[in-house]
Design a protein around this motif. Structure first.
Motif, PDB file in Angstrom:
ATOM      1  N   THR A  68       4.355  25.019  10.947  1.00 37.18           N
ATOM      2  CA  THR A  68       5.303  26.131  10.824  1.00 37.18           C
ATOM      3  C   THR A  68       4.891  27.072   9.697  1.00 37.18           C
ATOM      4  O   THR A  68       4.901  28.299   9.848  1.00 37.18           O
ATOM      5  CB  THR A  68       6.725  25.600  10.564  1.00 37.18           C
ATOM      6  OG1 THR A  68       7.121  24.760  11.652  1.00 37.18           O
ATOM      7  CG2 THR A  68       7.717  26.742  10.428  1.00 37.18           C
ATOM      8  N   VAL A  69       4.516  26.497   8.564  1.00 36.00           N
ATOM      9  CA  VAL A  69       4.057  27.311   7.438  1.00 36.00           C
ATOM     10  C   VAL A  69       2.797  28.090   7.821  1.00 36.00           C
ATOM     11  O   VAL A  69       2.680  29.292   7.553  1.00 36.00           O
ATOM     12  CB  VAL A  69       3.779  26.424   6.207  1.00 36.00           C
ATOM     13  CG1 VAL A  69       3.025  27.213   5.139  1.00 36.00           C
ATOM     14  CG2 VAL A  69       5.082  25.881   5.643  1.00 36.00           C
ATOM     15  N   ALA A  70       1.858  27.413   8.470  1.00 31.13           N
ATOM     16  CA  ALA A  70       0.579  28.049   8.806  1.00 31.13           C
ATOM     17  C   ALA A  70       0.756  29.213   9.774  1.00 31.13           C
ATOM     18  O   ALA A  70       0.161  30.286   9.586  1.00 31.13           O
ATOM     19  CB  ALA A  70      -0.378  27.014   9.391  1.00 31.13           C
ATOM     20  N   VAL A  71       1.570  29.031  10.810  1.00 28.08           N
ATOM     21  CA  VAL A  71       1.712  30.103  11.798  1.00 28.08           C
ATOM     22  C   VAL A  71       2.616  31.223  11.284  1.00 28.08           C
ATOM     23  O   VAL A  71       2.509  32.367  11.727  1.00 28.08           O
ATOM     24  CB  VAL A  71       2.251  29.564  13.147  1.00 28.08           C
ATOM     25  CG1 VAL A  71       1.296  28.553  13.734  1.00 28.08           C
ATOM     26  CG2 VAL A  71       3.642  28.988  13.005  1.00 28.08           C
ATOM     27  N   THR A  72       3.501  30.906  10.346  1.00 26.78           N
ATOM     28  CA  THR A  72       4.356  31.950   9.779  1.00 26.78           C
ATOM     29  C   THR A  72       3.608  32.768   8.740  1.00 26.78           C
ATOM     30  O   THR A  72       3.797  33.986   8.631  1.00 26.78           O
ATOM     31  CB  THR A  72       5.616  31.324   9.145  1.00 26.78           C
ATOM     32  OG1 THR A  72       6.285  30.513  10.117  1.00 26.78           O
ATOM     33  CG2 THR A  72       6.578  32.399   8.660  1.00 26.78           C
ATOM     34  N   ALA A  73       2.722  32.116   7.992  1.00 31.36           N
ATOM     35  CA  ALA A  73       1.975  32.810   6.937  1.00 31.36           C
ATOM     36  C   ALA A  73       1.056  33.891   7.485  1.00 31.36           C
ATOM     37  O   ALA A  73       0.662  34.802   6.746  1.00 31.36           O
ATOM     38  CB  ALA A  73       1.160  31.804   6.124  1.00 31.36           C
ATOM     39  N   VAL A  74       0.719  33.825   8.765  1.00 29.91           N
ATOM     40  CA  VAL A  74      -0.166  34.855   9.324  1.00 29.91           C
ATOM     41  C   VAL A  74       0.481  36.236   9.275  1.00 29.91           C
ATOM     42  O   VAL A  74      -0.211  37.254   9.297  1.00 29.91           O
ATOM     43  CB  VAL A  74      -0.577  34.523  10.781  1.00 29.91           C
ATOM     44  CG1 VAL A  74      -1.224  33.164  10.869  1.00 29.91           C
ATOM     45  CG2 VAL A  74       0.603  34.622  11.730  1.00 29.91           C
TER      46      VAL A  74
END
Length: 434
Positions: A68-74
Motif C-alpha cells: 500500500t505504501v509503495a503504490v501510494t508513494a508513486v
C-alpha cells in the motif's frame, strides 16, 4: 477489524502506473494521452476507495501495508502527469496509515525498488555495501553496458517511491538502509538523459538533509556525488538545463558544506571549482546563447559568492563584465528583461562580498548601471521594480566606497538631477548645482 489481502488487492492493482508515462514528454500520440487521462480519473477514485477501506480496517497485514505504501508513494511527486487531485488523495491515504517504521521503508526498498534496478548495477558502487568500488566493475567500457538495458525506466514512478523512502529514513537508520538507498540514487544521477539526472539531483538534495556526513566519507560516496553533480552542470543545451543548474548548484554547496571542514583548503578549492570551472568556465562559455540557462546561473551564483566570501575577489574580472553585459548596454547585445533583474541582484552581492576591491571597479559599475537606467528611462521601460534594483546597487556601492557619494554621485546629480536623483541616495539639497 482486520483486513486481508484479497480485499485490497483489486484496488492496489488499479494504482499501477502505465509505462506510457515514461514517454509522456516525448510522445504526443493523442490516443495515448487520452488513455492516460482516463487512467488518472480511475486512479483518483481508487485512492479514495483505498482510504475508505483502510479507515474501516486499521489492522493491515505487514505485506499489504508495504505494498500500500509503495503504490501510494508513486503519486507523491511533482511529475507532469500528476495533478492536485491525485496528490491530495495521496496525502489522505498516507494520513490513514500507521506511522512509518524502518521495517516498512526497508521492505519498500528491498521488495519494490531493488529488483527493477538489478539489471543496471552502478559500475562505481559495490551493490552489497553501498561503498565506492575500488575500480569500475566491468572495466573502462562498463558504462556502455550500464546504459544498455535500463529496465528501471519502464517504471516512471520509481523516483517518487525512492524519494518517499529517503524522506522517511531517519539519521539513525541510514547506516542500515544505505546499500538499498544509494545504488538507485546514483543510477538516476548518472543517467545520460537530463530528466533523470534532474530527478537524481533532487534525490541527492533530499538525502543530504538527513544523511550522516561520516557515512558519506567512510563509504567514499562523497567523492562520487561531488564528481557526478559537477558533471551534471556540463549537461547543456537541453530543455531541462536551466532547472538542472538551479537545482544542482545548491546541492553541490550543501555537499561541500557537509563533507569538508570550515575554512579548509579543500572546501575553498571545491567552491572555487564550482564557480570558476563549472559556471564561469562551463555554463557561461558553452551556453552563452542559451538565455534561460544564463538567467539560471545568475540566480544561483549569489549563494556561491556568499559561501566563498572574500575569496570571490579572484573572479571579479568575469563577474562584473558579465553582469553589465546582461543589462543589454550595447546595440550588439539584445535586451532580455528576464536577465536584467537577476544581473543587478548578482551585481549587488558581488559588491558586498568583494568590498575591498570595489574602489577599482566603482567607475565601471557606475557607468554600466547608469547607461542601463538612462536607456530604460529613454525607452519608457523604467518602472518601480527597476528603480529599486538600481538604487540597491548604488546603495551597496556607497557602503563599499563611502567617498563615492560626495564625488561620483554628486557629479551625476549635477549632470542631471531629474534622471539620477531617483536612483541615488545622496541628498539633492547637499549638492551645489553650478
Amino acid at each position: 477489524m482486520s483486513l486481508d489481502g484479497t480485499q485490497l488487492t483489486p484496488i492496489l492493482d488499479l494504482l499501477n502506473v502505465p509505462t506510457e508515462f515514461s514517454r509522456l514528454g516525448r510522445d504526443g500520440d493523442p490516443i495515448i494521452i487520452s488513455r492516460l487521462n482516463e487512467w488518472k480519473t480511475t486512479t483518483s477514485k481508487a485512492l479514495l476507495d483505498l482510504r475508505a477501506c483502510i479507515e474501516t480496517n486499521q489492522n493491515l497485514p505487514f505485506d499489504i501495508l508495504v505494498r500500500t505504501v509503495a503504490v501510494t508513494a508513486v503519486f507523491d511527486g511533482s511529475d507532469s502527469w500528476l495533478d492536485d487531485e491525485l496528490r491530495n488523495n495521496t496525502n489522505d491515504v498516507f494520513q490513514t496509515l500507521p506511522p512509518c517504521s524502518r521495517a516498512v521503508v526497508e521492505s519498500v526498498l528491498k521488495v519494490h525498488l531493488k529488483p527493477i534496478f538489478l539489471s543496471s548495477p552502478h559500475p562505481s558502487l559495490n551493490p552489497e555495501t553501498g561503498r565506492k568500488a575500488s575500480r569500475a566493475a566491468g572495466g573502462p567500457m562498463a558504462v556502455n553496458d550500464y546504459y544498455e538495458d535500463q529496465v528501471w525506466k519502464h517504471y516512471p514512478a520509481a523516483g517518487n517511491v525512492l524519494s518517499w523512502c529517503i524522506r522517511h529514513t531517519s539519521v539513525d537508520d541510514y547506516e542500515y538502509l544505505w546499500p538499498l538507498i544509494i545504488p538507485p540514487v546514483m543510477t538516476f544521477l548518472d543517467d545520460y538523459q537530463a530528466v533523470y539526472k534532474l530527478k537524481g539531483v533532487k534525490l541527492v538534495s533530499e538525502m543530504l538533509a538527513n544523511v550522516p556526513k561520516m557515512l558519506l566519507k567512510r563509504t567514499g560516496v562523497d567523492q562520487l556525488l561531488y564528481t557526478s553533480l559537477s558533471i551534471t552542470l556540463s549537461h547543456l543545451h537541453d530543455e531541462h538545463t536551466p532547472v538542472l543548474v538551479r537545482t544542482t548548484v545548491p546541492t553541490i554547496l550543501r555537499l561541500i558544506e557537509l563533507t569538508t571542514a570550515p575554512d579548509s583548503a579543500e572546501r575553498f578549492d571545491k567552491q572555487c571549482a564550482l564557480l570558476g570551472e563549472k559556471i564561469i568556465g562551463g555554463v557561461w562559455s558553452y551556453a552563452a546563447k542559451d538565455e534561460d540557462t544564463i538567467v539560471a546561473s545568475l540566480d544561483v551564483i549569489p549563494m556561491v559568492l556568499k559561501s566563498l566570501g572574500i575569496g570571490s575577489i579572484r573572479y571579479l574580472k568575469a563577474l562584473v563584465p558579465q553582469c553589465l553585459h546582461c543589462l543589454g548596454l550595447t546595440p550588439e547585445t539584445p535586451v532580455n528583461p528576464d536577465m536584467q533583474s537577476p544581473a543587478l541582484t548578482l551585481l549587488g552581492v558581488v559588491i558586498d562580498e568583494c568590498q575591498p576591491r570595489m574602489h577599482r571597479w566603482k567607475g565601471t559599475i557606475i557607468e554600466g548601471v547608469c547607461k542601463y537606467w538612462v536607456n530604460a528611462v529613454d525607452s519608457g521601460t523604467a518602472n518601480t521594480d527597476k528603480e529599486i534594483c538600481v538604487r540597491d546597487v548604488f546603495r551597496r556601492l556607497s557602503n563599499a566606497c563611502p567617498s563615492i557619494e560626495k564625488d561620483e554621485y554628486a557629479r551625476l546629480l549635477k549632470e542631471d538631477v531629474d534622471m539620477f536623483g531617483p536612483i541615488l541616495l545622496v541628498s539633492v539639497s547637499a549638492i551645489v548645482i553650478e
